[in-house]
Design an enzyme around this catalytic site. Structure first.
Site, mmCIF file in Angstrom:
data_model
loop_
_atom_site.group_PDB
_atom_site.id
_atom_site.type_symbol
_atom_site.label_atom_id
_atom_site.label_comp_id
_atom_site.label_asym_id
_atom_site.label_seq_id
_atom_site.Cartn_x
_atom_site.Cartn_y
_atom_site.Cartn_z
ATOM 1 N N HIS A 182 9.302 85.383 15.915
ATOM 2 C CA HIS A 182 10.499 86.075 15.414
ATOM 3 C C HIS A 182 10.308 86.596 13.980
ATOM 4 O O HIS A 182 10.726 87.700 13.642
ATOM 5 C CB HIS A 182 11.695 85.117 15.485
ATOM 6 C CG HIS A 182 13.023 85.800 15.606
ATOM 7 N ND1 HIS A 182 14.045 85.300 16.375
ATOM 8 C CD2 HIS A 182 13.502 86.944 15.051
ATOM 9 C CE1 HIS A 182 15.093 86.115 16.293
ATOM 10 N NE2 HIS A 182 14.788 87.112 15.494
ATOM 11 N N TYR A 230 19.454 82.980 19.010
ATOM 12 C CA TYR A 230 20.730 83.620 19.345
ATOM 13 C C TYR A 230 21.669 82.665 20.088
ATOM 14 O O TYR A 230 22.870 82.941 20.217
ATOM 15 C CB TYR A 230 20.540 84.909 20.179
ATOM 16 C CG TYR A 230 19.685 85.986 19.522
ATOM 17 C CD1 TYR A 230 19.434 85.983 18.141
ATOM 18 C CD2 TYR A 230 19.123 87.015 20.268
ATOM 19 C CE1 TYR A 230 18.638 86.965 17.553
ATOM 20 C CE2 TYR A 230 18.333 87.999 19.673
ATOM 21 C CZ TYR A 230 18.085 87.963 18.317
ATOM 22 O OH TYR A 230 17.306 88.933 17.742
ATOM 23 N N LYS A 255 12.035 84.861 21.698
ATOM 24 C CA LYS A 255 11.288 84.699 20.437
ATOM 25 C C LYS A 255 11.316 83.252 19.965
ATOM 26 O O LYS A 255 12.346 82.570 20.105
ATOM 27 C CB LYS A 255 11.912 85.572 19.341
ATOM 28 C CG LYS A 255 12.272 86.983 19.784
ATOM 29 C CD LYS A 255 12.786 87.859 18.655
ATOM 30 C CE LYS A 255 13.347 89.175 19.164
ATOM 31 N NZ LYS A 255 14.782 89.125 19.512
ATOM 32 N N ASP A 271 16.502 91.903 25.356
ATOM 33 C CA ASP A 271 15.902 91.323 24.159
ATOM 34 C C ASP A 271 16.680 90.078 23.749
ATOM 35 O O ASP A 271 17.842 90.167 23.353
ATOM 36 C CB ASP A 271 15.916 92.323 22.996
ATOM 37 C CG ASP A 271 15.266 91.701 21.775
ATOM 38 O OD1 ASP A 271 14.030 91.543 21.792
ATOM 39 O OD2 ASP A 271 15.983 91.314 20.820
HETATM 40 N N1 LIG Z 1 13.683 90.648 15.567
HETATM 41 C C1 LIG Z 1 14.660 90.535 14.714
HETATM 42 O O1 LIG Z 1 14.532 89.911 13.659
HETATM 43 C C2 LIG Z 1 15.979 91.187 15.021
HETATM 44 C C3 LIG Z 1 16.918 91.396 13.998
HETATM 45 C C4 LIG Z 1 18.124 92.043 14.299
HETATM 46 C C5 LIG Z 1 18.369 92.478 15.597
HETATM 47 N N2 LIG Z 1 17.447 92.243 16.595
HETATM 48 C C6 LIG Z 1 17.698 92.677 18.001
HETATM 49 O O2 LIG Z 1 18.137 94.018 18.013
HETATM 50 C C7 LIG Z 1 19.382 94.101 18.707
HETATM 51 C C8 LIG Z 1 20.221 95.262 18.200
HETATM 52 O O3 LIG Z 1 20.454 95.188 16.818
HETATM 53 P P1 LIG Z 1 21.855 94.783 16.176
HETATM 54 O O4 LIG Z 1 22.630 93.983 17.137
HETATM 55 O O5 LIG Z 1 21.530 94.204 14.855
HETATM 56 O O6 LIG Z 1 22.613 96.159 15.869
HETATM 57 P P2 LIG Z 1 22.758 97.602 16.534
HETATM 58 O O7 LIG Z 1 22.325 97.572 17.949
HETATM 59 O O8 LIG Z 1 22.160 98.579 15.606
HETATM 60 O O9 LIG Z 1 24.339 97.778 16.443
HETATM 61 C C9 LIG Z 1 25.219 97.048 17.244
HETATM 62 C C10 LIG Z 1 26.649 97.493 16.933
HETATM 63 O O10 LIG Z 1 26.829 98.856 17.335
HETATM 64 C C11 LIG Z 1 28.000 98.959 18.137
HETATM 65 N N3 LIG Z 1 27.724 99.946 19.199
HETATM 66 C C12 LIG Z 1 26.782 99.856 20.158
HETATM 67 N N4 LIG Z 1 26.782 100.955 20.946
HETATM 68 C C13 LIG Z 1 27.772 101.758 20.485
HETATM 69 C C14 LIG Z 1 28.277 103.021 20.891
HETATM 70 N N5 LIG Z 1 27.714 103.680 21.927
HETATM 71 N N6 LIG Z 1 29.311 103.551 20.196
HETATM 72 C C15 LIG Z 1 29.846 102.886 19.153
HETATM 73 N N7 LIG Z 1 29.407 101.680 18.704
HETATM 74 C C16 LIG Z 1 28.379 101.121 19.364
HETATM 75 C C17 LIG Z 1 28.213 97.601 18.747
HETATM 76 O O11 LIG Z 1 29.583 97.378 18.975
HETATM 77 P P3 LIG Z 1 30.140 97.044 20.469
HETATM 78 O O12 LIG Z 1 29.536 95.721 20.876
HETATM 79 O O13 LIG Z 1 31.604 96.993 20.283
HETATM 80 O O14 LIG Z 1 29.683 98.175 21.353
HETATM 81 C C18 LIG Z 1 27.678 96.663 17.678
HETATM 82 O O15 LIG Z 1 28.663 96.297 16.771
HETATM 83 C C19 LIG Z 1 19.985 92.720 18.480
HETATM 84 O O16 LIG Z 1 21.050 92.464 19.353
HETATM 85 C C20 LIG Z 1 18.784 91.853 18.696
HETATM 86 O O17 LIG Z 1 18.514 91.724 20.076
HETATM 87 C C21 LIG Z 1 16.264 91.624 16.306
#
Ligand SMILES: NC(=O)c1ccc[n+]([C@@H]2O[C@H](COP(=O)([O-])OP(=O)(O)OC[C@H]3O[C@@H](n4cnc5c(N)ncnc54)[C@H](OP(=O)(O)O)[C@@H]3O)[C@@H](O)[C@H]2O)c1
Ligand SMILES: *[C@@H]1O[C@H](CO)[C@@H](O)[C@H](O)[C@H]1NC(C)=O
Ligand SMILES: *[C@@H]1O[C@H](CO)[C@@H](O)[C@H](O)[C@H]1NC(C)=O
Length: 304
Positions: A113, A51, A80, A46
């Site tokens: 997006h 980004y 996006k 994704d």
């Molecule tokens: N469409 C939109 O508007 C939108 C908005 C927000 C996000 N997104 C997409 O969704 C993706 C994911 O969301 P997000 O990045 O906001 O947050 P998330 O995936 O909910 O959380 C990421 C965090 O969790 C930690 N983590 C991941 N796996 C883990 C595990 N097994 N154990 C412990 N900690 C863990 C990571 O740290 P480490 O790196 O240290 O593992 C990171 O700090 C984004 O990267 C993006 O691609 C899209």
């Protein structure tokens, strides 16, 4: 083995994708993350223009393709269009620019997006016409939405020559999006679950949460299920999202977390366990996009 979902245009998407919005991490970190992920079995990535790391991601994808580790047709790449490129002709240009960044001929899914545009004067219906043009030009296999509420999805469906395959929205144990999920399902639109852990380490996130609510993953029910299956609370959170029919896209830069987040295909929650986790829903967002509050197409004033 990662399970898959068929989209309404027949395209197959792996139910776990790697999130690549790195927050505080650098594009170099994402490069490593994509390499770890492909080696761990991930085929779905994704991405987004905003980004700022499509070049680094594309470099690794092309390297893995030329090394014979993966075939392009077995990858599912999403990117996006950002909120400053919403005019019809800008959308096609932005898509071409992303492809150039990746060094790829096409992406599998191109998303709007946000329904909101930065200048607050372009209707996302116009943006959708640009998206359809991207399909006609073979720049992307499919098109979809992100952060659209049900009314906005409906407005697109009324005018679409090409139907959206996806709505990517925030979805996790604190915000399970039951109404929007049901609404989209009835209309053949799949749901990608972004911030599947509630973006625990992102500065500025959790804006809608009180500090005590931040850590729903620490709730006793998650703990109990985690013990039962000998899986981490993160793995239970992902399994919940898969079992309710969504496609979670966890972000990680750590090799061991990337592996662990993919190791969720050897167990399944019972209906009762899903219903218990459903109760953790608070309706609060980690990503309320307050900077767009008051904009014409701000999505989060509607009930769902
Ligand atoms: N469409 C939109 O508007 C939108 C908005 C927000 C996000 N997104 C997409 O969704 C993706 C994911 O969301 P997000 O990045 O906001 O947050 P998330 O995936 O909910 O959380 C990421 C965090 O969790 C930690 N983590 C991941 N796996 C883990 C595990 N097994 N154990 C412990 N900690 C863990 C990571 O740290 P480490 O790196 O240290 O593992 C990171 O700090 C984004 O990267 C993006 O691609 C899209
Ligand atoms: C897109 O791909 C289809 C199927 O391969 C082909 O028939 C068509 O000419 C292509 N369109 C453009 C604009 O390249
Ligand atoms: C529980 O999971 C850990 C880590 O995956 C593993 O090392 C351990 O052997 C498992 N324990 C049981 C009882 O299956």
């Amino acid at each position: 083995m990662c399970s898959t979902i068929a989209l309404n245009n027949g395209l197959i998407v792996p139910v776990i994708g790697l999130g690549t919005w790195q927050g505080v991490d650098s594009p170099k970190e994402v490069e490593k993350a994509v390499r770890f992920a492909i080696d761990a079995g991930y085929r779905h990535f994704d991405c987004a223009a905003i980004y700022g790391n499509e070049k680094e991601i594309g470099k690794v994808l092309r390297e893995k393709i030329s090394d014979g580790v993966v075939k392009r047709e077995n990858l599912f790449i999403t990117t996006k269009v950002w909120n400053d490129d919403h005019k019809e002709e800008q959308v096609v240009k932005a898509c071409k620019k992303s492809l150039k960044n990746f060094g790829l001929d096409y992406v599998d899914l191109y998303l709007i997006h946000w329904p909101v545009c930065d200048s607050d004067d372009v209707d996302y219906v116009e943006t959708w016409r640009g998206m359809e043009k991207c399909v006609e030009l073979n720049l992307t296999k499919s098109i979809g939405l992100s952060n659209f509420n049900s009314e906005q999805v409906n407005r697109i469906l009324k005018v679409a020559k090409i139907k959206p395959v996806m709505n990517q929205v925030e979805c996790h144990v604190n915000l399970n999006q039951k109404k929007l999920r049901d609404f989209c399902k009835e209309r053949g639109i799949a749901i990608t679950a972004y911030s599947p852990f509630g973006a625990p380490n992102t500065p500025g996130s959790n804006a809608g949460f009180k500090s005590t609510e931040k850590v729903a993953l620490d709730s006793p029910i998650i703990e109990q299920i985690s013990k039962k299956y000998n899986k981490s609370k993160y793995q239970v959170a992902l399994r919940y999202l898969i079992d309710i029919g969504t496609i979670p896209i966890p972000k990680s830069s750590s090799e061991s977390n990337i592996k662990a987040n993919f190791d969720v295909f050897d167990f399944k929650l019972t209906l009762e366990e899903v219903e218990e986790i459903d109760k953790l829903d608070s309706g609060k967002r980690t990503c309320p996009a307050f900077q767009y509050k008051g904009f014409k197409y701000y999505p989060f004033d509607a009930e769902f």
